[in-house]
Design an enzyme around this catalytic site. Sequence first.
Site, PDB file in Angstrom:
ATOM      1  N   ILE A   1       0.806  -0.977   0.313  1.00  0.00           N
ATOM      2  CA  ILE A   1       0.061   0.346  -0.015  1.00  0.00           C
ATOM      3  C   ILE A   1       1.002   1.297  -0.099  1.00  0.00           C
ATOM      4  O   ILE A   1       0.428   2.087  -0.812  1.00  0.00           O
ATOM      5  CB  ILE A   1      -1.004  -0.385   1.342  1.00  0.00           C
ATOM      6  CG1 ILE A   1      -1.867  -1.075   1.150  1.00  0.00           C
ATOM      7  CG2 ILE A   1      -1.963   1.339   1.290  1.00  0.00           C
ATOM      8  CD1 ILE A   1      -2.816  -1.091   2.339  1.00  0.00           C
TER       9      ILE A   1
ATOM     10  N   SER B   1       9.806   1.559   6.915  1.00  0.00           N
ATOM     11  CA  SER B   1       8.086   1.131   6.922  1.00  0.00           C
ATOM     12  C   SER B   1       8.283   0.378   5.535  1.00  0.00           C
ATOM     13  O   SER B   1       7.590   1.364   4.757  1.00  0.00           O
ATOM     14  CB  SER B   1       7.643   2.161   7.850  1.00  0.00           C
ATOM     15  OG  SER B   1       8.016   1.940   9.015  1.00  0.00           O
TER      16      SER B   1
ATOM     17  N   ASP C   1       1.504  16.959  12.172  1.00  0.00           N
ATOM     18  CA  ASP C   1       1.331  16.769  10.505  1.00  0.00           C
ATOM     19  C   ASP C   1       0.414  16.046   9.749  1.00  0.00           C
ATOM     20  O   ASP C   1       0.441  15.235   9.081  1.00  0.00           O
ATOM     21  CB  ASP C   1       2.604  16.256  10.159  1.00  0.00           C
ATOM     22  CG  ASP C   1       2.825  16.291   8.734  1.00  0.00           C
ATOM     23  OD1 ASP C   1       4.005  15.169   7.966  1.00  0.00           O
ATOM     24  OD2 ASP C   1       2.834  16.884   8.393  1.00  0.00           O
TER      25      ASP C   1
HETATM   26  C1  LIG Z   1      -2.560   4.464  -3.614  1.00  0.00           C
HETATM   27  N1  LIG Z   1      -3.889   3.569  -3.523  1.00  0.00           N
HETATM   28  C2  LIG Z   1      -3.291   3.004  -1.858  1.00  0.00           C
HETATM   29  C3  LIG Z   1      -3.860   1.484  -0.962  1.00  0.00           C
HETATM   30  C4  LIG Z   1      -5.363   1.613  -1.258  1.00  0.00           C
HETATM   31  O1  LIG Z   1      -5.698   3.056   0.054  1.00  0.00           O
HETATM   32  C5  LIG Z   1      -5.832   2.460   0.980  1.00  0.00           C
HETATM   33  C6  LIG Z   1      -6.109   1.375   1.130  1.00  0.00           C
HETATM   34  C7  LIG Z   1      -5.698   1.072   3.323  1.00  0.00           C
HETATM   35  C8  LIG Z   1      -5.113   1.486   3.789  1.00  0.00           C
HETATM   36  C9  LIG Z   1      -4.770   1.604   5.633  1.00  0.00           C
HETATM   37  N2  LIG Z   1      -5.917   0.870   5.849  1.00  0.00           N
HETATM   38  N3  LIG Z   1      -5.353   0.749   6.912  1.00  0.00           N
HETATM   39  C10 LIG Z   1      -4.003   1.148   6.921  1.00  0.00           C
HETATM   40  C11 LIG Z   1      -3.187   1.023   8.304  1.00  0.00           C
HETATM   41  C12 LIG Z   1      -2.294   1.467   8.661  1.00  0.00           C
HETATM   42  C13 LIG Z   1      -1.753   2.465   7.731  1.00  0.00           C
HETATM   43  C14 LIG Z   1      -2.380   1.863   6.334  1.00  0.00           C
HETATM   44  O2  LIG Z   1      -1.807   2.894   5.405  1.00  0.00           O
HETATM   45  C15 LIG Z   1      -0.471   3.730   4.551  1.00  0.00           C
HETATM   46  C16 LIG Z   1      -0.820   4.372   3.395  1.00  0.00           C
HETATM   47  C17 LIG Z   1      -2.346   5.348   3.262  1.00  0.00           C
HETATM   48  C18 LIG Z   1      -2.149   6.402   2.217  1.00  0.00           C
HETATM   49  C19 LIG Z   1      -0.675   6.828   1.868  1.00  0.00           C
HETATM   50  C20 LIG Z   1       0.682   5.852   1.715  1.00  0.00           C
HETATM   51  C21 LIG Z   1       0.645   4.458   3.081  1.00  0.00           C
HETATM   52  C22 LIG Z   1      -3.615   1.450   6.180  1.00  0.00           C
HETATM   53  C23 LIG Z   1      -4.554   3.178   3.443  1.00  0.00           C
HETATM   54  C24 LIG Z   1      -4.743   3.505   2.070  1.00  0.00           C
HETATM   55  C25 LIG Z   1      -5.849   2.426  -2.964  1.00  0.00           C
HETATM   56  C26 LIG Z   1      -4.638   3.863  -2.884  1.00  0.00           C
END
Ligand SMILES: CN1CCC(Oc2ccc(-c3[nH]nc4cccc(OCC5CCCCC5)c34)cc2)CC1
Length: 279
Positions: free
Chosen positions: A17, A23, A133
């Site tokens: 993701i 990390s 932030d």
């Molecule tokens: C671009 N594309 C990405 C996948 C999806 O979006 C997400 C899906 C799940 C998630 C998430 N869930 N629980 C999560 C628990 C921790 C971190 C999480 O994200 C970290 C992330 C946040 C946005 C920027 C990158 C790092 C976490 C977050 C983005 C669709 C869009």
Amino acid sequence: NESMTIRGKQFFILKMIGRGGSSKVYQVLDEKKQLFAVKYIDLEDADAQTVENSKNEIEHLNHLQQYSDQIIKLYDYEITNSYIYVLMECGNLDLNTWLQSRTSVNPLERKLYWKYMLEAVQTIHKHGIVHGDLKPANFVIVNATLKLIDFGIASRIQPDVTSIMKDTQAGTLNYMPPEAIKDTSSQHGKARSKIGPKGDVWSLGCILYCMTYRKSPFQSITNQISKMHAIINPSHKIAFPDISEKDLLDVLKRCLVRNPRERISIVELLEHPYLQLKP
Ligand SMILES: CN1CCC(Oc2ccc(-c3[nH]nc4cccc(OCC5CCCCC5)c34)cc2)CC1
């Protein structure tokens, strides 16, 4: 394909993701095909501060689970000398991606998301944590609600390079409060400790501004130095084009006040007419 074992349970990696520093965040499935997000922190080349911050963030995330549904669920974690695994609930997509994909935001959706953001940030403030932030990428949409995924304590995570996201939100100045820029008494990285809860109100106001006008207040200033000057410059008037929702306009104007003492508080925002949920 790849799998990982966390405290004896096996998880199959679907995709990465995001990543940042030491990390990485993955979408994974357990053997019951249940979807989770796993944050993997490589401690091999991480400095002591990073290790300390990561553990601190996990302890806070674990402790705050019981206080609000607007904090991402933490199911388990495994800490060894060489890595940390954090097993969390997986959202549908982060607010930044969602904002970039929408041409317009439905007023009721915006109002609901605003209420969830306030509740999440009020929860961390009640426990002495100021994020410092906040930006859309710190929130994730889970079904029809919004949840805060980090507290600004540990390392910054950006979208995985393969993702379509062009502007990684990590390091963006677009949501930075004036007092964080002015705060000369800070050493690098400790500025936030001097920034109070009102700093998060400014950042939240910038996010709501984005959901209203499709851009953040200083987004059009591309030169980073000029952007910082505009954020702290009282003569630089932030544009508030007229909108039908007068309560929303009032919230935006009260959040984007440069003097933190005169800025509206989270408690006042939760009592504001804008949030009395008549559509
Ligand atoms: C671009 N594309 C990405 C996948 C999806 O979006 C997400 C899906 C799940 C998630 C998430 N869930 N629980 C999560 C628990 C921790 C971190 C999480 O994200 C970290 C992330 C946040 C946005 C920027 C990158 C790092 C976490 C977050 C983005 C669709 C869009």
